[in-house]
Structure formats: structure tokens, C-alpha cells
Design an enzyme around this catalytic site. Structure first.
Site, PDB file in Angstrom:
ATOM      1  N   LYS A   9      -8.839   3.283   3.185  1.00 26.97           N
ATOM      2  CA  LYS A   9      -8.519   2.011   3.833  1.00 26.97           C
ATOM      3  C   LYS A   9      -8.960   2.007   5.310  1.00 26.97           C
ATOM      4  O   LYS A   9      -9.284   3.069   5.863  1.00 26.97           O
ATOM      5  CB  LYS A   9      -7.008   1.766   3.714  1.00 26.97           C
ATOM      6  CG  LYS A   9      -6.538   1.627   2.265  1.00 26.97           C
ATOM      7  CD  LYS A   9      -5.064   1.262   2.201  1.00 26.97           C
ATOM      8  CE  LYS A   9      -4.623   1.076   0.761  1.00 26.97           C
ATOM      9  NZ  LYS A   9      -3.253   0.536   0.674  1.00 26.97           N
ATOM     10  N   TYR A  49      -6.568  -7.839  -4.267  1.00 27.25           N
ATOM     11  CA  TYR A  49      -5.117  -7.650  -4.399  1.00 27.25           C
ATOM     12  C   TYR A  49      -4.425  -8.854  -5.036  1.00 27.25           C
ATOM     13  O   TYR A  49      -3.225  -9.049  -4.826  1.00 27.25           O
ATOM     14  CB  TYR A  49      -4.506  -7.343  -3.032  1.00 27.25           C
ATOM     15  CG  TYR A  49      -4.655  -5.894  -2.596  1.00 27.25           C
ATOM     16  CD1 TYR A  49      -4.037  -4.860  -3.307  1.00 27.25           C
ATOM     17  CD2 TYR A  49      -5.390  -5.552  -1.472  1.00 27.25           C
ATOM     18  CE1 TYR A  49      -4.152  -3.535  -2.907  1.00 27.25           C
ATOM     19  CE2 TYR A  49      -5.509  -4.218  -1.061  1.00 27.25           C
ATOM     20  CZ  TYR A  49      -4.889  -3.219  -1.785  1.00 27.25           C
ATOM     21  OH  TYR A  49      -5.000  -1.904  -1.390  1.00 27.25           O
ATOM     22  N   PHE A  57       4.362  -9.256   1.375  1.00 25.30           N
ATOM     23  CA  PHE A  57       3.427  -8.530   2.235  1.00 25.30           C
ATOM     24  C   PHE A  57       1.960  -8.895   1.984  1.00 25.30           C
ATOM     25  O   PHE A  57       1.059  -8.315   2.579  1.00 25.30           O
ATOM     26  CB  PHE A  57       3.634  -7.011   2.103  1.00 25.30           C
ATOM     27  CG  PHE A  57       3.540  -6.475   0.687  1.00 25.30           C
ATOM     28  CD1 PHE A  57       2.312  -6.217   0.089  1.00 25.30           C
ATOM     29  CD2 PHE A  57       4.691  -6.204  -0.039  1.00 25.30           C
ATOM     30  CE1 PHE A  57       2.221  -5.709  -1.199  1.00 25.30           C
ATOM     31  CE2 PHE A  57       4.620  -5.705  -1.331  1.00 25.30           C
ATOM     32  CZ  PHE A  57       3.373  -5.455  -1.915  1.00 25.30           C
ATOM     33  N   ARG A  85      -3.532  10.025  -8.004  1.00 22.85           N
ATOM     34  CA  ARG A  85      -2.236   9.536  -7.524  1.00 22.85           C
ATOM     35  C   ARG A  85      -1.375  10.692  -6.999  1.00 22.85           C
ATOM     36  O   ARG A  85      -0.629  10.532  -6.035  1.00 22.85           O
ATOM     37  CB  ARG A  85      -1.528   8.745  -8.624  1.00 22.85           C
ATOM     38  CG  ARG A  85      -2.283   7.443  -8.904  1.00 22.85           C
ATOM     39  CD  ARG A  85      -1.663   6.614  -9.992  1.00 22.85           C
ATOM     40  NE  ARG A  85      -0.412   6.004  -9.572  1.00 22.85           N
ATOM     41  CZ  ARG A  85      -0.325   4.936  -8.790  1.00 22.85           C
ATOM     42  NH1 ARG A  85      -1.419   4.360  -8.303  1.00 22.85           N
ATOM     43  NH2 ARG A  85       0.840   4.429  -8.481  1.00 22.85           N
ATOM     44  N   THR A  91       3.376   5.497  -2.518  1.00 21.72           N
ATOM     45  CA  THR A  91       2.933   4.367  -1.674  1.00 21.72           C
ATOM     46  C   THR A  91       3.623   4.415  -0.312  1.00 21.72           C
ATOM     47  O   THR A  91       2.974   4.267   0.723  1.00 21.72           O
ATOM     48  CB  THR A  91       3.283   3.026  -2.374  1.00 21.72           C
ATOM     49  OG1 THR A  91       2.674   3.023  -3.652  1.00 21.72           O
ATOM     50  CG2 THR A  91       2.806   1.837  -1.564  1.00 21.72           C
ATOM     51  N   ARG A 102      -1.009  10.802   1.855  1.00 22.31           N
ATOM     52  CA  ARG A 102      -0.160   9.836   2.572  1.00 22.31           C
ATOM     53  C   ARG A 102       0.921  10.535   3.399  1.00 22.31           C
ATOM     54  O   ARG A 102       1.226  10.097   4.517  1.00 22.31           O
ATOM     55  CB  ARG A 102       0.448   8.855   1.576  1.00 22.31           C
ATOM     56  CG  ARG A 102      -0.592   7.824   1.100  1.00 22.31           C
ATOM     57  CD  ARG A 102      -0.119   7.089  -0.122  1.00 22.31           C
ATOM     58  NE  ARG A 102      -0.953   5.950  -0.463  1.00 22.31           N
ATOM     59  CZ  ARG A 102      -0.891   5.338  -1.641  1.00 22.31           C
ATOM     60  NH1 ARG A 102      -0.078   5.766  -2.584  1.00 22.31           N
ATOM     61  NH2 ARG A 102      -1.668   4.297  -1.891  1.00 22.31           N
ATOM     62  N   ASN A 112      -1.502   2.949   4.556  1.00 19.49           N
ATOM     63  CA  ASN A 112      -1.212   4.214   3.879  1.00 19.49           C
ATOM     64  C   ASN A 112      -2.485   4.961   3.442  1.00 19.49           C
ATOM     65  O   ASN A 112      -2.499   5.673   2.453  1.00 19.49           O
ATOM     66  CB  ASN A 112      -0.239   3.993   2.712  1.00 19.49           C
ATOM     67  CG  ASN A 112      -0.773   3.016   1.684  1.00 19.49           C
ATOM     68  OD1 ASN A 112      -1.869   2.476   1.856  1.00 19.49           O
ATOM     69  ND2 ASN A 112      -0.037   2.795   0.611  1.00 19.49           N
ATOM     70  N   HIS A 115      -6.074   3.954  -1.393  1.00 18.66           N
ATOM     71  CA  HIS A 115      -5.624   3.204  -2.575  1.00 18.66           C
ATOM     72  C   HIS A 115      -6.186   3.911  -3.800  1.00 18.66           C
ATOM     73  O   HIS A 115      -7.293   4.441  -3.758  1.00 18.66           O
ATOM     74  CB  HIS A 115      -6.151   1.765  -2.539  1.00 18.66           C
ATOM     75  CG  HIS A 115      -6.003   1.057  -3.858  1.00 18.66           C
ATOM     76  ND1 HIS A 115      -4.822   0.445  -4.234  1.00 18.66           N
ATOM     77  CD2 HIS A 115      -6.853   0.918  -4.901  1.00 18.66           C
ATOM     78  CE1 HIS A 115      -4.966  -0.051  -5.458  1.00 18.66           C
ATOM     79  NE2 HIS A 115      -6.199   0.223  -5.878  1.00 18.66           N
ATOM     80  N   GLU A 126     -10.729  -2.843 -11.273  1.00 18.96           N
ATOM     81  CA  GLU A 126     -10.961  -2.551  -9.851  1.00 18.96           C
ATOM     82  C   GLU A 126     -12.364  -1.971  -9.622  1.00 18.96           C
ATOM     83  O   GLU A 126     -13.008  -2.301  -8.633  1.00 18.96           O
ATOM     84  CB  GLU A 126      -9.883  -1.587  -9.341  1.00 18.96           C
ATOM     85  CG  GLU A 126      -8.509  -2.236  -9.283  1.00 18.96           C
ATOM     86  CD  GLU A 126      -7.437  -1.375  -8.663  1.00 18.96           C
ATOM     87  OE1 GLU A 126      -6.325  -1.891  -8.461  1.00 18.96           O
ATOM     88  OE2 GLU A 126      -7.694  -0.174  -8.378  1.00 18.96           O
TER      89      GLU A 126
HETATM   90  P1  CMP Z   1      -1.870   0.191  -2.514  1.00 18.11           P
HETATM   91  O1  CMP Z   1      -1.741   1.413  -3.328  1.00 18.11           O
HETATM   92  O2  CMP Z   1      -3.215  -0.167  -1.980  1.00 18.11           O
HETATM   93  O3  CMP Z   1      -1.305  -1.058  -3.356  1.00 18.11           O
HETATM   94  C1  CMP Z   1      -0.774  -2.213  -2.768  1.00 18.11           C
HETATM   95  C2  CMP Z   1      -0.588  -2.056  -1.289  1.00 18.11           C
HETATM   96  O4  CMP Z   1       0.341  -2.952  -0.718  1.00 18.11           O
HETATM   97  C3  CMP Z   1       0.014  -0.695  -1.001  1.00 18.11           C
HETATM   98  O5  CMP Z   1      -0.900   0.321  -1.249  1.00 18.11           O
HETATM   99  C4  CMP Z   1       0.417  -0.852   0.436  1.00 18.11           C
HETATM  100  O6  CMP Z   1      -0.689  -0.785   1.333  1.00 18.11           O
HETATM  101  C5  CMP Z   1       0.924  -2.295   0.392  1.00 18.11           C
HETATM  102  N1  CMP Z   1       2.378  -2.341   0.189  1.00 18.11           N
HETATM  103  C6  CMP Z   1       3.086  -1.986  -0.893  1.00 18.11           C
HETATM  104  N2  CMP Z   1       4.397  -2.206  -0.713  1.00 18.11           N
HETATM  105  C7  CMP Z   1       4.511  -2.725   0.517  1.00 18.11           C
HETATM  106  C8  CMP Z   1       5.615  -3.157   1.305  1.00 18.11           C
HETATM  107  N3  CMP Z   1       6.865  -3.105   0.837  1.00 18.11           N
HETATM  108  N4  CMP Z   1       5.349  -3.627   2.542  1.00 18.11           N
HETATM  109  C9  CMP Z   1       4.085  -3.688   2.993  1.00 18.11           C
HETATM  110  N5  CMP Z   1       2.993  -3.292   2.303  1.00 18.11           N
HETATM  111  C10 CMP Z   1       3.205  -2.802   1.084  1.00 18.11           C
END
Ligand code: CMP
Length: 138
Positions: A9, A49, A57, A85, A91, A102, A112, A115, A126
Site C-alpha cells: 500500500k 474495494y 471507512f 495472510r 488487519t 503488519r 496497514n 493487502h 482481485e
Molecule cells: P485490507 O486487507 O486492504 O482490506 C480492507 C481494508 O480496509 C483493510 O485492509 C484496512 O486498510 C481497511 N480497514 C479495515 N477495517 C478498518 C477500520 N475499522 N477502520 C479503517 N480502515 C479499515
């Protein structure tokens, strides 16, 4: 043999973590079958997304994901969805196992670093969002 999509990211790219993340994949025996760097528009981030479009969010996430360059990769290997993963960690970096990407580098639940697709069907969708079959090396 399984494939998954990985994204470094904008926070990972700007912190100089491209080599670190790719190194962890290679050390884990994961093959990189395709890779490119690009800068998504807000609309492209919204398309990627779309599954989260009703989440609170969503706007902030798509702003962040279109804020700078990202590195997208197709990873290939046995159980690579699960392996990736495990390498990424949860996450929410506060819940990520020590030694995961992470836990080591994320600063925020949104920013984070990486992805990874969460299931085979998601991985197919994807991967197709960023790569044509011709761009993926077997
Ligand atoms: P990712 O694995 O890319 O999948 C969805 C993304 O949304 C996640 O990583 C985070 O970057 C973001 N995300 C998930 N949960 C939250 C949250 N509660 N608040 C803000 N961002 C979030």
C-alpha cells in the site's frame, strides 16, 4: 498451486518497505508471478474495494489507497492465500502476531502496509482487476 493478489500500500511504498516485503515472500518460498507499480485514481480504488462500499471507512480507505503509488503482485504457491495472510498478520496491527509484516510496520488499522486476498474467488477477481493472463508468468 494457488494464486493470490498482494498489494504493498502507499504507506509501505513511502516507508521504503518494497524490498522488505518482497524479501519476506521469497524467504517463505512464495513465487512472484507478476508485479507492477501504479498509482490508482480514487475511482479505481473505489472499484477495487467495492465490497466495502457501505463501510464507514470506505471514503477514507479509497482516499488513502489513491494517495500514492502501490506495488501489486500475483503470488503463486501451495496454500499461498493462507501463507500470505500469515505473513501479513491481522488487519488490525495491534492484533497481529509478532514478526508479521503488519505487527512490524503498520501504524494504523487503515495504513496497514499490505493487502492480500482472503479466499480463492476473491483472489481471482482481485488479480483480474490489475493483471491480464498474459502478464502473469507461470
Ligand atoms: P485490507 O486487507 O486492504 O482490506 C480492507 C481494508 O480496509 C483493510 O485492509 C484496512 O486498510 C481497511 N480497514 C479495515 N477495517 C478498518 C477500520 N475499522 N477502520 C479503517 N480502515 C479499515
Amino acid at each position: 498451486m494457488e494464486r493470490t493478489l498482494s498489494i504493498i500500500k502507499p504507506d509501505g511504498v513511502s516507508k521504503g518497505l518494497i524490498g522488505e516485503v518482497i524479501g519476506r515472500f521469497e524467504k517463505a518460498g512464495i513465487k512472484i508471478a507478476a508485479m507492477k507499480m501504479l498509482h490508482m485514481t480514487k475511482d479505481e480504488a473505489k472499484g477495487f474495494y467495492a465490497v466495502h462500499k457501505d463501510k464507514p471507512f470506505f471514503d477514507s480507505l479509497t482516499d488513502f489507497m489513491s494517495s500514492g503509488p502501490i506495488v501489486v503482485m500475483v503470488l503463486e504457491g501451495e496454500n499461498v492465500i493462507k501463507k500470505n495472510r500469515e505473513l501479513m498478520g491481522a488487519t488490525n496491527y495491534k492484533e497481529a502476531e509478532p514478526g508479521t509484516i503488519r505487527a512490524d510496520f503498520a501504524t494504523d488499522i487503515e495504513k496497514n502496509v499490505v493487502h492480500g486476498s482472503d479466499a480463492p474467488e476473491t483472489a481471482r477477481t482481485e488479480i483480474a482487476y490489475f493483471f491480464s493472463e498474459l502478464e502473469i508468468c507461470d
